[in-house]
Design an enzyme around this catalytic site. Structure first.
Site, PDB file in Angstrom:
ATOM      1  N   CYS A   1      42.308  49.300  34.410  1.00 53.00           N
ATOM      2  CA  CYS A   1      41.854  48.195  35.722  1.00 53.00           C
ATOM      3  C   CYS A   1      41.317  49.291  37.007  1.00 53.00           C
ATOM      4  CB  CYS A   1      43.300  47.276  36.053  1.00 53.00           C
ATOM      5  SG  CYS A   1      44.713  48.270  36.638  1.00 53.00           S
TER       6      CYS A   1
ATOM      7  N   ARG B   1      47.873  45.862  37.226  1.00 54.73           N
ATOM      8  CA  ARG B   1      47.713  44.970  35.782  1.00 54.73           C
ATOM      9  C   ARG B   1      47.666  46.003  34.580  1.00 54.73           C
ATOM     10  NH1 ARG B   1      42.023  43.112  37.684  1.00 54.73           N
ATOM     11  NH2 ARG B   1      42.096  44.755  38.618  1.00 54.73           N
TER      12      ARG B   1
ATOM     13  N   ASP C   1      42.849  40.289  39.625  1.00 55.05           N
ATOM     14  CA  ASP C   1      43.363  41.291  40.627  1.00 55.05           C
ATOM     15  C   ASP C   1      44.418  40.560  41.231  1.00 55.05           C
ATOM     16  OD1 ASP C   1      43.835  43.096  42.189  1.00 55.05           O
ATOM     17  OD2 ASP C   1      41.859  43.956  42.666  1.00 55.05           O
TER      18      ASP C   1
HETATM   19  P1  4NP Z   1      44.980  46.946  39.858  1.00 48.06           P
HETATM   20  O1  4NP Z   1      45.078  46.330  41.218  1.00 48.06           O
HETATM   21  O2  4NP Z   1      43.560  47.139  39.629  1.00 48.06           O
HETATM   22  O3  4NP Z   1      45.620  45.723  38.821  1.00 48.06           O
HETATM   23  O4  4NP Z   1      45.838  48.159  39.732  1.00 48.06           O
HETATM   24  C1  4NP Z   1      44.804  46.812  42.365  1.00 48.06           C
HETATM   25  C2  4NP Z   1      45.308  47.893  42.916  1.00 48.06           C
HETATM   26  C3  4NP Z   1      44.931  48.510  44.234  1.00 48.06           C
HETATM   27  C4  4NP Z   1      43.623  48.043  44.541  1.00 48.06           C
HETATM   28  C5  4NP Z   1      43.025  46.851  43.996  1.00 48.06           C
HETATM   29  C6  4NP Z   1      43.491  46.567  42.995  1.00 48.06           C
HETATM   30  N1  4NP Z   1      42.875  48.566  45.950  1.00 48.06           N
HETATM   31  O5  4NP Z   1      42.083  48.162  46.259  1.00 48.06           O
HETATM   32  O6  4NP Z   1      43.656  49.584  46.323  1.00 48.06           O
END
Ligand code: 4NP
Length: 162
Positions: free
Chosen positions: A8, A14, A127
């Site tokens: 991800c 995720r 997300d």
């Molecule tokens: P992930 O969620 O991709 O599911 O781990 C996110 C975690 C951090 C960020 C964006 C999405 N961020 O912008 O820091």
């Protein structure tokens, strides 16, 4: 041995969720020797961190303990090591395809949502980072559904190749 990498953006919501759910299923089915499961993020800003506290809390309610540490996706090493590289949303898939250097690497890229067997409303695993509690529940519903589909599909392809 099937090697699966969930990917991800941050590797704190995720993909660590997918990793923990898949590991739990593999363990429950006694297939630990047949699978190697890991996760990574395309954005390395959270490297070394435990999964997001909200994700850990929501996952714990369903019996999953999320204790992996975030790491960056390493294109050459990860495309070489893993059989399936499973992205959560279209942005992840576009980036993975950009990083793949040949058709063999591109052929390893899959969309998590395509393994869902019950959910039909979403066309990606959204997300949840800027969402409320419901966002995390939706992600976990989709991940549980997709992990089951992915697991079955791996077992089916194993049986077909013998
Ligand atoms: P992930 O969620 O991709 O599911 O781990 C996110 C975690 C951090 C960020 C964006 C999405 N961020 O912008 O820091």
């Amino acid at each position: 041995m099937k090697k699966i990498l969930f990917v991800c953006l941050g590797n704190i919501c995720r993909s660590p969720g997918a990793e923990a759910i898949m590991k739990a299923l593999v363990y429950r089915e006694g297939k630990e020797k047949e699978f190697f499961i890991d996760s990574a993020g395309l954005y390395g800003g959270h490297a070394g961190a435990l999964p997001d506290e909200r994700m850990r809390r929501h996952a714990a309610k369903r019996g999953y303990e999320l204790n992996s540490r975030a790491r960056t996706f390493y294109p050459s090493a990860d495309f070489a090591e893993f059989d399936l590289i499973v992205g959560m949303d279209d942005q992840n898939i576009t980036e993975l395809r950009r990083l793949a250097v040949n058709a063999t690497e591109k052929a390893k890229i899959f969309r998590m949502i395509d393994f869902c067997q019950r959910s039909t409303f979403y066309n990606s695993v959204p997300d949840p980072y800027y969402e409320g509690p419901e966002g995390f529940e939706i992600v976990l519903d989709l991940l549980e559904d997709a992990v089951e589909g992915l697991f079955r599909s791996c077992l089916a392809s194993q049986n077909n190749s013998v």
